[in-house]
Design a protein around this motif. Structure first.
Motif, PDB file in Angstrom:
ATOM      1  N   ASN A  37      -6.771   4.804  -7.107  1.00 58.20           N
ATOM      2  CA  ASN A  37      -6.720   5.211  -5.712  1.00 58.20           C
ATOM      3  C   ASN A  37      -6.094   6.598  -5.663  1.00 58.20           C
ATOM      4  N   GLY A  40      -5.601   0.955  -1.294  1.00 59.28           N
ATOM      5  CA  GLY A  40      -4.318   1.261  -1.904  1.00 59.28           C
ATOM      6  C   GLY A  40      -3.452   0.044  -2.130  1.00 59.28           C
ATOM      7  N   GLU A  47      -4.897   8.517  -3.331  1.00 58.71           N
ATOM      8  CA  GLU A  47      -3.688   8.743  -2.542  1.00 58.71           C
ATOM      9  C   GLU A  47      -2.474   8.069  -3.160  1.00 58.71           C
ATOM     10  N   SER A  48      -2.631   6.812  -3.578  1.00 60.75           N
ATOM     11  CA  SER A  48      -1.459   6.065  -4.038  1.00 60.75           C
ATOM     12  C   SER A  48      -1.145   6.284  -5.515  1.00 60.75           C
ATOM     13  N   GLY A  97       0.789  -1.213   0.000  1.00 57.96           N
ATOM     14  CA  GLY A  97       0.000   0.000   0.000  1.00 57.96           C
ATOM     15  C   GLY A  97       0.823   1.265   0.000  1.00 57.96           C
ATOM     16  N   ASP A  98       2.177   1.169   0.023  1.00 56.36           N
ATOM     17  CA  ASP A  98       3.037   2.346   0.065  1.00 56.36           C
ATOM     18  C   ASP A  98       3.631   2.617  -1.300  1.00 56.36           C
ATOM     19  N   SER A  99       2.790   2.918  -2.263  1.00 54.58           N
ATOM     20  CA  SER A  99       3.281   3.206  -3.601  1.00 54.58           C
ATOM     21  C   SER A  99       4.055   4.503  -3.598  1.00 54.58           C
ATOM     22  N   THR A 100       5.116   4.564  -4.411  1.00 55.56           N
ATOM     23  CA  THR A 100       5.869   5.807  -4.566  1.00 55.56           C
ATOM     24  C   THR A 100       5.460   6.529  -5.820  1.00 55.56           C
ATOM     25  N   THR A 107       3.194   8.630  -6.420  1.00 56.96           N
ATOM     26  CA  THR A 107       2.680   9.988  -6.312  1.00 56.96           C
ATOM     27  C   THR A 107       3.798  11.024  -6.239  1.00 56.96           C
ATOM     28  N   ASP A 143      -3.698   0.001  -7.239  1.00 54.14           N
ATOM     29  CA  ASP A 143      -3.711   1.432  -7.526  1.00 54.14           C
ATOM     30  C   ASP A 143      -4.638   1.828  -8.661  1.00 54.14           C
TER      31      ASP A 143
END
Length: 322
Positions: free
Chosen positions: A269, A92, A271-272, A33-36, A38, A95
């Protein structure tokens, strides 16, 4: 390098348990869930998800190829049902998904306004822009963004034989209604209760449907064969079915807009995957993808046994997008 993981859910009960509980049985547990993605500038890890059937797999492959070309590292997760991938999209864990506009709009409508809302207060119409405008605020409540819909629409359609159409001068469903003869319909068993099926054909187009319809399914070989051999004059199929020509069938235009606008549309998503660069990459398809294009690609996979990644890439290259 892209890592593909195709995950299949065995039953609706499993889907619901995965949605509610997550944990070790979560088919999306590989994503943290911690996509970079963005951070901007084109790059980072993204997961494209969706359902595991030909058309959606082709769309997933196109999204992935476009994003990879823009510098992202992409994983594809395909599952059985929206009940699995939609919660993962909200969290997330994935994505991006390809969605069907009207169907997704009413999914959101039911989730936010109650299960009766899609029938008592529907927000989807036969107009894609109206449907997008109605759905986007609901998507925002769930942390999602609906991008630009393509012209390509995967909707209910009704087919007759080319011979029957030629003999009676039929090009539209209105033409069929004006013919004024009883029509046997091959469709899903639930057709008499579905407003976009038998009731709509009768009330909107004045078609005299012989009751009950033949219960042969949606766009199945049984449905198409029933029309081909004359057991039925009309069959429920999909606008992107790439095999109709093999059965000598043609669809009649839904000229009075009975069907809602199930255009293909990316949902992300926020946010991600909220980087405007991602939207710019995916929105390219909105400018080129047509219903005929999608039917052609479906036929290449289903009838010609080509591989979905190859079909997707060849189409994008033909369109100058890769």
């Amino acid at each position: 390098m892209r890592r593909r993981a195709t995950v299949l859910a065995a039953a609706a009960g499993l889907a619901l348990s995965l949605t509610a509980c997550g944990g070790d049985d979560d088919p999306f547990e590989e994503g943290d869930g911690d996509s970079t993605a963005t951070d901007g500038g084109g790059g980072g890890d993204l997961t494209v998800g969706g359902a595991n059937f030909t058309e959606m797999v082709i769309m997933q492959e196109m999204y992935a190829a476009l994003l990879e070309d823009a510098g992202y590292t992409v994983d594809i997760q395909s599952v059985d049902a929206r009940e699995i991938y939609e919660p993962a999209l909200e969290s997330g864990e994935i994505d991006v998904v390809p969605e069907y506009l009207a169907t997704f709009a009413e999914f959101l409508n039911g989730a936010i306004n109650g299960p009766d809302a899609p029938s008592s207060a529907p927000i989807a119409t036969s107009d894609a822009q109206e449907t997008v405008d109605a759905a986007r605020p609901l998507a925002e409540e769930r942390g999602l963004t609906i991008l630009d819909p393509a012209e390509a629409a995967s909707q209910n359609a009704f087919a007759v034989t080319q011979e029957f159409a030629d003999e009676n001068g039929l090009t539209t469903l209105s033409d069929l209604g004006a013919l004024g003869q009883p029509i046997t319909l091959a469709a899903v068993e639930e057709c008499p209760d579905r407003p976009f099926c038998e009731p709509g054909l009768e009330s909107v187009y004045g078609i005299d449907i012989v009751d009950p319809p033949l219960a042969t399914g949606f766009s199945t070989s049984e449905t198409k064969t029933a029309v081909q051999r004359g057991d039925a004059q009309l069959g429920l199929v999909g606008t992107t079915d790439g095999t109709l020509e093999q059965f000598g069938l043609v669809t009649l235009e839904d000229d009075q807009g009975l069907q809602a606008a199930d255009n293909l549309v990316p949902v992300i998503n926020t946010e991600s995957a909220g980087d405007p660069a991602i939207a710019e990459v995916l929105n390219q398809l909105a400018e080129v993808l047509t219903t005929d294009d999608l039917a052609m690609m479906n036929a290449q996979v289903d009838a010609e046994r080509q591989q979905a990644p190859d079909v997707a890439r060849a189409y994008l290259e033909d369109q100058g997008l890769l």
